[in-house]
Design a protein around this motif. Sequence first.
Motif, PDB file in Angstrom:
ATOM      1  N   ALA A 159     -23.247 -21.512  10.347  1.00 48.59           N
ATOM      2  CA  ALA A 159     -23.817 -22.790   9.901  1.00 48.59           C
ATOM      3  C   ALA A 159     -22.759 -23.881   9.933  1.00 48.59           C
ATOM      4  CB  ALA A 159     -24.393 -22.636   8.507  1.00 48.59           C
ATOM      5  N   ILE A 160     -21.541 -23.566   9.473  1.00 44.53           N
ATOM      6  CA  ILE A 160     -20.472 -24.571   9.455  1.00 44.53           C
ATOM      7  C   ILE A 160     -20.148 -25.017  10.869  1.00 44.53           C
ATOM      8  CG2 ILE A 160     -18.020 -24.872   9.006  1.00 44.53           C
ATOM      9  CD1 ILE A 160     -18.399 -23.142   6.532  1.00 44.53           C
ATOM     10  N   GLY A 161     -20.140 -24.072  11.811  1.00 47.28           N
ATOM     11  CA  GLY A 161     -19.837 -24.437  13.190  1.00 47.28           C
ATOM     12  C   GLY A 161     -20.834 -25.413  13.757  1.00 47.28           C
ATOM     13  N   ILE A 162     -22.115 -25.116  13.620  1.00 47.65           N
ATOM     14  CA  ILE A 162     -23.133 -25.967  14.236  1.00 47.65           C
ATOM     15  C   ILE A 162     -23.207 -27.315  13.527  1.00 47.65           C
ATOM     16  CG2 ILE A 162     -25.600 -26.179  14.651  1.00 47.65           C
ATOM     17  CD1 ILE A 162     -25.613 -23.177  15.160  1.00 47.65           C
ATOM     18  N   ALA A 163     -23.234 -27.279  12.172  1.00 47.59           N
ATOM     19  CA  ALA A 163     -23.323 -28.538  11.429  1.00 47.59           C
ATOM     20  C   ALA A 163     -22.051 -29.361  11.601  1.00 47.59           C
ATOM     21  CB  ALA A 163     -23.565 -28.246   9.953  1.00 47.59           C
TER      22      ALA A 163
END
Lengths: 167, 102
Positions: free
Chosen positions: A121-125
């Motif tokens: 999630a951190i990567g995409i966001a």
Amino acid sequence: MVVDQNAIDGIVSAEQAMYGPFFGSLGVTAAMAFAAAGSAYGTAKAGTGIASMAVARPDLVMKAIIPVVMAGIVAIYGLVVAVIVSGKVEPGGVNYTINSGFSQFAGGLVCGVCGLGAGYAIGIAGDAGVRALSQQPRMFVGMILILIFAEVLGLYGMIVALILGAT
Amino acid sequence: MATPSSVPPSTMANLFPNFRDQEVQSAVKNLLAYSLVILIVPLASMFLLKQFFFEALLGFASNDALTYSAIIAVILVHVVLGIWLLAATKQEDRKKRENKQD
């Protein structure tokens, strides 16, 4: 009711099986490996975003690097759980039944998979966030909030893992 | 970084076109410092607290000491992250004010 002493002894010795530590060690591996995989994905995905936005705005690097830092913190969760659980693995016996091994395996797995999800999630966001940040600096607060909510998922996993591993 | 001006603009200037920019330089310096801090603080605090605070001073068992020091290390990481966020926000504010004065 007749109690068969042999059966009770069999159950007790089965609970102290020698394969108990195998599951504990597997929990250590799962905690570290899955959390590191999630952290690596988050770092790589956010890193590509930073690389493409920092060409135009290198002065924003201090803000843009925050998704990478948050992905790194997810790996720290995995490391902490792995170190704690590995300190509790010992040869199977009276002090270390298969119950301990299974709960440590569950703890490691829950921390690792929660870390995997949080890192993803951190990567995409973070990727989308830093690209937006170069266009509109007021996006910073929104990006940070999204990242914190993603990060907290990994923290939940670590808390459950500490509770499971501490028993 | 005291390269004389006679050096052909091939090495540093090509690699980092904005490297001489005061703003970029301070941002990179800040970034390096904070990165080192956030890498070292959790690991150092976890193992040092276990060894020298919980075990030596308070006399906890090894397992308990490790758990408590791990919790404190995770809290410390978030404190450093908060300071980082504050610094990043402040930098932006300062820049805005300077732009307004211009």
